[in-house]
Design a protein around this motif. Structure first.
Motif, mmCIF file in Angstrom:
data_model
loop_
_atom_site.group_PDB
_atom_site.id
_atom_site.type_symbol
_atom_site.label_atom_id
_atom_site.label_comp_id
_atom_site.label_asym_id
_atom_site.label_seq_id
_atom_site.Cartn_x
_atom_site.Cartn_y
_atom_site.Cartn_z
ATOM 1 N N THR A 89 17.806 11.938 -16.384
ATOM 2 C CA THR A 89 17.376 10.815 -15.551
ATOM 3 C C THR A 89 15.975 10.363 -15.933
ATOM 4 O O THR A 89 15.194 11.112 -16.524
ATOM 5 C CB THR A 89 17.356 11.193 -14.060
ATOM 6 N N ILE A 90 15.668 9.135 -15.611
ATOM 7 C CA ILE A 90 14.309 8.638 -15.693
ATOM 8 C C ILE A 90 13.928 8.102 -14.327
ATOM 9 O O ILE A 90 14.797 7.694 -13.544
ATOM 10 C CB ILE A 90 14.126 7.547 -16.774
ATOM 11 N N ALA A 91 12.669 8.121 -14.042
ATOM 12 C CA ALA A 91 12.198 7.688 -12.740
ATOM 13 C C ALA A 91 11.034 6.723 -12.895
ATOM 14 O O ALA A 91 10.367 6.689 -13.936
ATOM 15 C CB ALA A 91 11.773 8.891 -11.901
ATOM 16 N N LEU A 92 10.826 5.957 -11.866
ATOM 17 C CA LEU A 92 9.669 5.067 -11.802
ATOM 18 C C LEU A 92 9.013 5.262 -10.443
ATOM 19 O O LEU A 92 9.600 4.911 -9.416
ATOM 20 C CB LEU A 92 10.081 3.612 -11.993
ATOM 21 N N GLN A 93 7.839 5.849 -10.460
ATOM 22 C CA GLN A 93 7.056 6.024 -9.245
ATOM 23 C C GLN A 93 6.201 4.784 -9.057
ATOM 24 O O GLN A 93 5.446 4.413 -9.968
ATOM 25 C CB GLN A 93 6.173 7.269 -9.351
ATOM 26 N N ILE A 94 6.336 4.156 -7.911
ATOM 27 C CA ILE A 94 5.570 2.942 -7.612
ATOM 28 C C ILE A 94 4.628 3.247 -6.461
ATOM 29 O O ILE A 94 5.068 3.509 -5.337
ATOM 30 C CB ILE A 94 6.493 1.774 -7.237
ATOM 31 N N ASP A 95 3.367 3.225 -6.718
ATOM 32 C CA ASP A 95 2.352 3.460 -5.695
ATOM 33 C C ASP A 95 1.570 2.177 -5.445
ATOM 34 O O ASP A 95 1.605 1.233 -6.225
ATOM 35 C CB ASP A 95 1.403 4.580 -6.147
ATOM 36 N N SER A 96 0.835 2.167 -4.333
ATOM 37 C CA SER A 96 0.026 0.998 -3.968
ATOM 38 C C SER A 96 0.846 -0.287 -4.069
ATOM 39 O O SER A 96 0.454 -1.251 -4.735
ATOM 40 C CB SER A 96 -1.220 0.915 -4.870
ATOM 41 N N LEU A 97 1.988 -0.274 -3.409
ATOM 42 C CA LEU A 97 2.900 -1.416 -3.455
ATOM 43 C C LEU A 97 2.185 -2.711 -3.106
ATOM 44 O O LEU A 97 1.302 -2.748 -2.237
ATOM 45 C CB LEU A 97 4.049 -1.204 -2.474
ATOM 46 N N LYS A 98 2.602 -3.765 -3.802
ATOM 47 C CA LYS A 98 2.090 -5.106 -3.533
ATOM 48 C C LYS A 98 3.281 -6.041 -3.277
ATOM 49 O O LYS A 98 4.365 -5.829 -3.841
ATOM 50 C CB LYS A 98 1.288 -5.639 -4.715
ATOM 51 N N GLY A 155 0.798 -1.224 0.000
ATOM 52 C CA GLY A 155 0.000 0.000 0.000
ATOM 53 C C GLY A 155 0.827 1.269 0.000
ATOM 54 O O GLY A 155 0.294 2.361 -0.239
ATOM 55 N N GLY A 156 2.106 1.140 0.253
ATOM 56 C CA GLY A 156 2.985 2.291 0.284
ATOM 57 C C GLY A 156 3.521 2.658 -1.085
ATOM 58 O O GLY A 156 3.038 2.154 -2.113
ATOM 59 N N SER A 157 4.529 3.524 -1.103
ATOM 60 C CA SER A 157 5.108 4.014 -2.357
ATOM 61 C C SER A 157 6.625 3.996 -2.288
ATOM 62 O O SER A 157 7.214 4.127 -1.215
ATOM 63 C CB SER A 157 4.635 5.445 -2.636
ATOM 64 N N LEU A 158 7.224 3.853 -3.446
ATOM 65 C CA LEU A 158 8.660 3.994 -3.619
ATOM 66 C C LEU A 158 8.899 4.722 -4.924
ATOM 67 O O LEU A 158 8.086 4.615 -5.854
ATOM 68 C CB LEU A 158 9.357 2.626 -3.650
ATOM 69 N N ARG A 159 10.001 5.404 -5.007
ATOM 70 C CA ARG A 159 10.376 6.081 -6.244
ATOM 71 C C ARG A 159 11.786 5.660 -6.611
ATOM 72 O O ARG A 159 12.724 5.850 -5.832
ATOM 73 C CB ARG A 159 10.291 7.593 -6.096
ATOM 74 N N ALA A 179 2.903 -2.620 -18.165
ATOM 75 C CA ALA A 179 2.411 -3.990 -18.033
ATOM 76 C C ALA A 179 1.067 -3.952 -17.310
ATOM 77 O O ALA A 179 0.820 -3.086 -16.467
ATOM 78 C CB ALA A 179 3.411 -4.828 -17.254
ATOM 79 N N ASP A 180 0.214 -4.893 -17.643
ATOM 80 C CA ASP A 180 -1.117 -4.929 -17.031
ATOM 81 C C ASP A 180 -1.029 -5.006 -15.510
ATOM 82 O O ASP A 180 -1.857 -4.427 -14.805
ATOM 83 C CB ASP A 180 -1.906 -6.124 -17.568
ATOM 84 N N SER A 181 -0.026 -5.699 -15.017
ATOM 85 C CA SER A 181 0.100 -5.912 -13.572
ATOM 86 C C SER A 181 0.439 -4.636 -12.802
ATOM 87 O O SER A 181 0.296 -4.598 -11.570
ATOM 88 C CB SER A 181 1.157 -6.972 -13.284
ATOM 89 N N VAL A 182 0.859 -3.583 -13.512
ATOM 90 C CA VAL A 182 1.272 -2.360 -12.815
ATOM 91 C C VAL A 182 0.485 -1.131 -13.257
ATOM 92 O O VAL A 182 0.700 -0.035 -12.719
ATOM 93 C CB VAL A 182 2.778 -2.094 -13.010
ATOM 94 N N LYS A 183 -0.405 -1.292 -14.211
ATOM 95 C CA LYS A 183 -1.176 -0.147 -14.698
ATOM 96 C C LYS A 183 -1.922 0.534 -13.559
ATOM 97 O O LYS A 183 -2.533 -0.117 -12.723
ATOM 98 C CB LYS A 183 -2.179 -0.600 -15.768
ATOM 99 N N GLY A 184 -1.859 1.844 -13.558
ATOM 100 C CA GLY A 184 -2.529 2.620 -12.523
ATOM 101 C C GLY A 184 -1.722 2.753 -11.253
ATOM 102 O O GLY A 184 -2.098 3.530 -10.366
ATOM 103 N N ARG A 185 -0.627 2.018 -11.124
ATOM 104 C CA ARG A 185 0.210 2.080 -9.922
ATOM 105 C C ARG A 185 1.616 2.585 -10.204
ATOM 106 O O ARG A 185 2.245 3.185 -9.340
ATOM 107 C CB ARG A 185 0.297 0.703 -9.261
ATOM 108 N N PHE A 186 2.134 2.312 -11.394
ATOM 109 C CA PHE A 186 3.489 2.703 -11.772
ATOM 110 C C PHE A 186 3.422 3.874 -12.751
ATOM 111 O O PHE A 186 2.550 3.908 -13.630
ATOM 112 C CB PHE A 186 4.221 1.553 -12.453
#
Length: 125
Positions: free
Chosen positions: A78-87, A15-19, A61-68
């Motif tokens: 630079t490029i970044a990847l925001q990860i929300d609603s961690l599973k 449920g948390g986030s990482l960047r 990817a379907d598994s991360v749509k709406g969260r990444f």
């Protein structure tokens, strides 16, 4: 010689986030195919987010749509990847890549000129 270096991985609660960040040196990643991939133990590397150029719409990817969310900071190269609603299933080593040598830029692309060394993401339930 170009190089990509990831940072920002670590541990998080569901449920948390990482960047995650990927800093390029010796090469400009503006308007190139670039993406994020992950590999969990015992599994094949999979593409989670990719973008063909600075102005194109990213593909997830379907598994991360709406969260990444993949993003690019051109001045910082630079490029970044925001990860929300961690599973917990997001647990994996994450890699950034740039400059595909394949004919197309897709989530299944694996032949990149540059790969980062990887950053671990571990999610607990």
């Amino acid at each position: 010689q170009g190089q990509l270096v990831e940072s920002g991985g670590g541990s998080g609660q569901a449920g948390g986030s990482l960047r995650l960040a990927c800093a390029a040196s010796g090469v400009s990643i503006r308007n190139v195919c670039m993406g994020w991939f992950r590999q969990a133990p015992g599994k094949e590397r999979e593409g989670v987010a990719i973008r063909n150029s600075g102005g194109s719409r990213p593909v997830y990817a379907d598994s991360v749509k709406g969260r990444f969310t993949i993003s690019q900071d051109n001045p910082k190269n630079t490029i970044a990847l925001q990860i929300d609603s961690l599973k917990p299933e997001d647990t994996a080593m994450y890699y950034c890549a740039a400059f595909t040598l394949d004919a197309s830029c897709t989530l299944t692309s694996r032949n990149f000129r540059y790969w980062g060394q990887g950053t671990q993401v571990t999610v607990s339930s």
